[in-house]
Design a protein around this motif. Structure first.
Motif, PDB file in Angstrom:
ATOM      1  N   HIS A  21     -31.683  24.374   5.353  1.00 33.28           N
ATOM      2  CA  HIS A  21     -30.875  23.292   4.781  1.00 33.28           C
ATOM      3  C   HIS A  21     -30.304  23.658   3.412  1.00 33.28           C
ATOM      4  N   HIS A  22     -31.083  24.348   2.581  1.00 34.20           N
ATOM      5  CA  HIS A  22     -30.598  24.631   1.234  1.00 34.20           C
ATOM      6  C   HIS A  22     -29.504  25.698   1.216  1.00 34.20           C
ATOM      7  N   ARG A  23     -29.273  26.389   2.341  1.00 32.05           N
ATOM      8  CA  ARG A  23     -28.239  27.418   2.394  1.00 32.05           C
ATOM      9  C   ARG A  23     -26.951  26.913   3.049  1.00 32.05           C
ATOM     10  N   ARG A  24     -26.951  25.691   3.511  1.00 34.44           N
ATOM     11  CA  ARG A  24     -25.750  25.118   4.115  1.00 34.44           C
ATOM     12  C   ARG A  24     -24.829  24.582   3.023  1.00 34.44           C
ATOM     13  N   ARG A  25     -23.551  24.822   3.176  1.00 34.30           N
ATOM     14  CA  ARG A  25     -22.591  24.456   2.134  1.00 34.30           C
ATOM     15  C   ARG A  25     -21.795  23.231   2.551  1.00 34.30           C
ATOM     16  N   ASP A  26     -21.883  22.187   1.741  1.00 36.70           N
ATOM     17  CA  ASP A  26     -21.231  20.920   2.064  1.00 36.70           C
ATOM     18  C   ASP A  26     -19.720  21.049   2.201  1.00 36.70           C
TER      19      ASP A  26
END
Length: 236
Positions: free
Chosen positions: A110-115
């Protein structure tokens, strides 16, 4: 269902004003009504409001793919949905589509996904190493690349790297055999000997080298080997 983006979707009871199965998206307010089969707008809707609705719908569409992918992987891990049977029945999507969604979700915590990038952007770099993924997604974010632009840039980088390592063809029309000096069995064995080299790097150095390697379309270990080979040729 309420999300961090501030929109809400779900069946509502409006005293009969909406048909059964209609939903409300809170970011619409009174600007539009959503039904299972479409959306209706008031005639006096401003262009600015129309643009905001489109941007919100884009975010909702992109997020829903991530949600579905995470829902699927959770079911696999928790309930053992190995053959996707339940997921196919619940979503109406085919096996290959669900499998692709889950594959991308597993490759990105989740922390590597870019909004600011779509699910499709992430899917384009799933087969690269994590440092390479982060490098290319960062470039796409900075340059505001579309999914297709990101695909072209990654493929061009890989093709360029492949061309650099390819042996150039002979200028003649016929194949020419390059003479080789005679080597003893012992010399041939020595020539094929492989030595393992261990290099200690700090975390920041590893991150920097990984990004440079990714720009050349290579894993960091192969990029380091090429740099050392080039240095050896210069000093020979």
């Amino acid at each position: 269902m309420r999300t961090a983006s501030g929109y809400q979707a779900g069946p509502v009871d409006t005293g009969g004003e909406l048909a059964q199965g209609d939903v409300v998206l809170s970011f619409l307010g009174e600007q539009a009504q959503v039904h299972k089969t479409g959306m209706t707008f008031p005639q006096n809707l401003s262009e600015r409001s129309w643009e905001r609705i489109g941007a919100s719908l884009r975010e909702l569409t992109n997020s829903s793919v991530w949600w579905l992918a995470d829902w699927l992987t959770f079911g696999e891990t928790t309930y053992g949905l190995r053959r996707y049977r339940e997921a196919i029945e619940r979503t109406g999507l085919d096996y290959q589509t669900l499998r692709n969604y889950a594959w991308v979700a597993r490759r990105f915590e989740h922390h590597r996904r870019r909004d600011s990038l779509s699910f499709a952007h992430h899917a384009e770099v799933t087969r690269l190493s994590p440092p390479e993924q982060d490098y290319w997604l960062g470039k796409a974010e900075q340059q505001k690349w579309s999914r297709n632009e990101l695909r072209r840039m990654v493929r061009a980088s890989l093709a360029e790297q492949s061309d650099k390592t390819r042996i150039p063809p002979s200028s003649g029309d016929e194949k020419q055999e390059v003479p080789r000096p005679a080597e003893s069995a012992g010399a041939d064995k020595h020539r094929r000997k492989v030595t393992t080299l261990t290099i200690e790097l700090s975390a920041s150095q590893l991150d920097t080298y990984s990004k440079v390697a990714a720009a050349h379309g290579l894993p960091v270990d192969k990029w380091v080997a090429q740099v050392l080979d080039a240095a050896d040729r210069r000093t020979a």
